[in-house]
Design a protein around this motif. Structure first.
Motif, PDB file in Angstrom:
ATOM      1  N   ASN A   9       0.692  -1.363   0.042  1.00  0.00           N
ATOM      2  CA  ASN A   9       0.079   0.029   0.049  1.00  0.00           C
ATOM      3  C   ASN A   9       1.525   1.349  -0.184  1.00  0.00           C
ATOM      4  O   ASN A   9       0.194   2.426  -0.388  1.00  0.00           O
ATOM      5  N   ASN A  10       2.042   1.597   0.041  1.00  0.00           N
ATOM      6  CA  ASN A  10       3.080   2.208   0.596  1.00  0.00           C
ATOM      7  C   ASN A  10       3.268   3.251  -0.543  1.00  0.00           C
ATOM      8  O   ASN A  10       4.322   2.745  -1.540  1.00  0.00           O
ATOM      9  N   CYS A  11       2.473   3.489  -1.557  1.00  0.00           N
ATOM     10  CA  CYS A  11       3.176   4.524  -2.015  1.00  0.00           C
ATOM     11  C   CYS A  11       3.820   5.791  -2.235  1.00  0.00           C
ATOM     12  O   CYS A  11       4.254   5.947  -3.651  1.00  0.00           O
ATOM     13  N   PHE A  16       9.249   7.400  -4.127  1.00  0.00           N
ATOM     14  CA  PHE A  16      10.105   7.117  -3.793  1.00  0.00           C
ATOM     15  C   PHE A  16      11.226   6.438  -4.387  1.00  0.00           C
ATOM     16  O   PHE A  16      12.833   6.419  -4.610  1.00  0.00           O
ATOM     17  N   GLU A  19      12.206   7.492  -8.179  1.00  0.00           N
ATOM     18  CA  GLU A  19      12.715   8.772  -8.094  1.00  0.00           C
ATOM     19  C   GLU A  19      14.058   7.855  -8.228  1.00  0.00           C
ATOM     20  O   GLU A  19      15.338   8.986  -8.810  1.00  0.00           O
ATOM     21  N   ILE A  43      -1.200   2.970 -10.265  1.00  0.00           N
ATOM     22  CA  ILE A  43      -1.474   4.467  -9.767  1.00  0.00           C
ATOM     23  C   ILE A  43      -0.217   4.419  -9.615  1.00  0.00           C
ATOM     24  O   ILE A  43       1.050   5.406 -10.831  1.00  0.00           O
ATOM     25  N   ILE A  54       8.774  12.705 -17.995  1.00  0.00           N
ATOM     26  CA  ILE A  54       9.009  13.646 -17.195  1.00  0.00           C
ATOM     27  C   ILE A  54      10.687  14.286 -17.110  1.00  0.00           C
ATOM     28  O   ILE A  54      10.746  15.594 -17.292  1.00  0.00           O
TER      29      ILE A  54
ATOM     30  N   PHE B  99      -0.117  11.216  -0.369  1.00  0.00           N
ATOM     31  CA  PHE B  99      -0.840  10.082  -0.075  1.00  0.00           C
ATOM     32  C   PHE B  99      -1.938  10.031   1.480  1.00  0.00           C
ATOM     33  O   PHE B  99      -2.399  11.382   2.180  1.00  0.00           O
ATOM     34  N   TYR B 103      -0.923   4.172   6.273  1.00  0.00           N
ATOM     35  CA  TYR B 103       0.111   3.380   4.792  1.00  0.00           C
ATOM     36  C   TYR B 103       0.805   3.527   3.537  1.00  0.00           C
ATOM     37  O   TYR B 103       1.286   4.118   3.044  1.00  0.00           O
ATOM     38  N   GLY B 104       0.423   5.292   3.706  1.00  0.00           N
ATOM     39  CA  GLY B 104       0.814   6.096   2.215  1.00  0.00           C
ATOM     40  C   GLY B 104       0.232   6.135   1.113  1.00  0.00           C
ATOM     41  O   GLY B 104       0.940   6.054  -0.495  1.00  0.00           O
ATOM     42  N   HIS B 105      -0.747   5.496   0.962  1.00  0.00           N
ATOM     43  CA  HIS B 105      -1.813   5.305  -0.540  1.00  0.00           C
ATOM     44  C   HIS B 105      -2.062   6.788  -1.569  1.00  0.00           C
ATOM     45  O   HIS B 105      -1.898   7.288  -0.235  1.00  0.00           O
ATOM     46  N   TRP B 106      -1.757   6.702  -2.248  1.00  0.00           N
ATOM     47  CA  TRP B 106      -2.314   7.765  -2.846  1.00  0.00           C
ATOM     48  C   TRP B 106      -3.393   7.801  -2.683  1.00  0.00           C
ATOM     49  O   TRP B 106      -4.785   7.021  -2.612  1.00  0.00           O
ATOM     50  N   ALA B 111      -4.736  11.332  -6.980  1.00  0.00           N
ATOM     51  CA  ALA B 111      -3.428  10.220  -7.668  1.00  0.00           C
ATOM     52  C   ALA B 111      -3.295  10.454  -9.342  1.00  0.00           C
ATOM     53  O   ALA B 111      -3.872  10.945  -9.702  1.00  0.00           O
ATOM     54  N   PRO B 112      -2.354  10.461 -10.013  1.00  0.00           N
ATOM     55  CA  PRO B 112      -2.182  10.031 -11.829  1.00  0.00           C
ATOM     56  C   PRO B 112      -2.554   9.636 -12.217  1.00  0.00           C
ATOM     57  O   PRO B 112      -3.342   8.338 -11.678  1.00  0.00           O
ATOM     58  N   LYS B 113      -2.991  10.649 -12.906  1.00  0.00           N
ATOM     59  CA  LYS B 113      -4.065   9.710 -14.261  1.00  0.00           C
ATOM     60  C   LYS B 113      -3.321  10.187 -15.549  1.00  0.00           C
ATOM     61  O   LYS B 113      -2.130  11.039 -15.345  1.00  0.00           O
ATOM     62  N   VAL B 173      15.171  12.830  -0.511  1.00  0.00           N
ATOM     63  CA  VAL B 173      14.357  13.406  -0.442  1.00  0.00           C
ATOM     64  C   VAL B 173      13.984  14.286  -1.030  1.00  0.00           C
ATOM     65  O   VAL B 173      12.291  15.150  -1.370  1.00  0.00           O
ATOM     66  N   HIS B 176      12.608  12.920  -4.823  1.00  0.00           N
ATOM     67  CA  HIS B 176      11.615  13.166  -5.118  1.00  0.00           C
ATOM     68  C   HIS B 176      10.146  14.147  -4.795  1.00  0.00           C
ATOM     69  O   HIS B 176       9.643  13.819  -5.638  1.00  0.00           O
ATOM     70  N   LYS B 179      10.263  16.203  -7.832  1.00  0.00           N
ATOM     71  CA  LYS B 179       9.215  14.992  -8.749  1.00  0.00           C
ATOM     72  C   LYS B 179       7.404  15.073  -9.017  1.00  0.00           C
ATOM     73  O   LYS B 179       7.005  14.986  -9.496  1.00  0.00           O
ATOM     74  N   LEU B 180       6.747  15.360  -7.243  1.00  0.00           N
ATOM     75  CA  LEU B 180       6.161  15.008  -6.934  1.00  0.00           C
ATOM     76  C   LEU B 180       5.216  16.211  -7.436  1.00  0.00           C
ATOM     77  O   LEU B 180       4.572  16.094  -8.261  1.00  0.00           O
ATOM     78  N   ARG B 183       5.310  16.322 -11.555  1.00  0.00           N
ATOM     79  CA  ARG B 183       4.036  16.359 -11.867  1.00  0.00           C
ATOM     80  C   ARG B 183       2.370  16.295 -11.700  1.00  0.00           C
ATOM     81  O   ARG B 183       1.909  16.511 -12.712  1.00  0.00           O
TER      82      ARG B 183
END
Lengths: 91, 191
Positions: A9-11, A16, A19, A43, A54, B99, B103-106, B111-113, B173, B176, B179-180, B183
């Motif tokens: 689950n950890n997106c 990270f 990248e 996703i 990119i 997120f 659990y750090g889910h999008w 969420a990227p599409k 970090v 990352h 880029k987040l 995007r």
């Protein structure tokens, strides 16, 4: 099971690692974690595709702009020329 | 065989190298006035250092190295101080709800599409590039500096970390996070 669930689950962690992998190295363990995550997460697969693209576009943009024929105006160039010659004559 | 040595010809610098160096600076700092100032400073500094020129590299390579050092200096200045801290905080805030906290889910919203980033039409690319540039300019100065040094000059992580005084772990970090945001900005503006 908790750990597996965390990986699946950890997106945040997965992006990270995506990248880090893109411009550096990740450990074998991280590679496996990322692979497991990507199998189950569409996703992040989309994210991965986009982020690679990119990076390519950014590199392209930078190299285009560095190679672009940017011309300075003549006045600026003339001034600059004078300043250099003045400095040289001082020596 | 005697290695070929290069000579400096300051009287020809403007004619021979000014446009090249200007483009080089502009690509890296994206500010015409500042690029011009840098160019002047580079030529004047080069005159001062001319006696130390050993002829091992070409005149252009030598001038470019001086300019590059000045650009990194600007990155360093832009990336330190209190203003910068606020800058980074704002950018971090932007991605704070990307997120789920547990659990750090999008999150659904971020969420990227797919958004047609694979389009190879040169005209579309041109338009895309201008959005890309705008989105990059929104990044905090430190993030943009790290990002630029990596993607434009392919500097090693070690060099970037020591020049900009960031730790290795902070470097990743930043890459990352930059880029987040980049995007997300592209997805938001490219539809």
């Amino acid at each position: 099971m908790v750990t597996l669930k965390k990986i699946q689950n950890n997106c945040h962690k997965a992006t990270f690692l995506i990248e880090k992998k893109l411009i550096g190295k990740i450990t074998l363990r991280e590679k496996i974690e990322l692979k497991i995550h990507l199998i189950g997460c569409g996703i992040c697969r989309t994210y991965q595709k986009q982020t690679i693209r990119i990076s390519q576009m950014v590199r392209q943009l930078f190299s285009d702009s560095a190679n672009a024929e940017k011309h300075l105006d003549d006045t600026f160039k003339k001034d600059m020329q004078h300043r250099i010659e003045d400095e040289l004559d001082k020596k | 065989m005697i290695p070929k040595t290069h000579q400096l010809e300051p009287r020809n610098w403007v004619a021979t190298h000014a446009d090249y160096l200007y483009a080089y600076a502009l690509a890296r700092i994206n500010d015409e006035e500042q690029a011009k100032d840098l160019l002047q400073e580079t030529f004047l500094a080069a005159l001062q250092k001319a006696d130390n020129f050993e002829g091992k590299s070409s005149e252009r390579t030598w001038l470019t190295a001086i300019l590059k050092y000045k650009i990194i200096d600007i990155y360093r200045k832009k990336s330190s101080g209190l203003v910068v801290y606020a800058d980074v905080q704002r950018a971090e805030q932007e991605q704070s709800d990307f997120f789920e906290p547990e659990y750090g889910h999008w999150t659904k919203e971020h969420a990227p599409k797919s958004f047609g980033i694979d389009d190879h039409d040169p005209l579309v690319n041109k338009e895309f590039n201008s959005i890309l540039q705008k989105c990059m300019q929104k990044l905090p100065a430190l993030w943009l500096s790290v990002f630029t040094m990596k993607h434009m000059d392919d500097e090693t992580t070690d060099v970037i970390c020591s020049e900009l005084k960031v730790t290795q772990s902070n470097f990743w970090v930043i890459i990352h996070r930059a880029k987040l945001n980049l995007r997300a900005c592209l997805q938001k503006n490219w539809i």
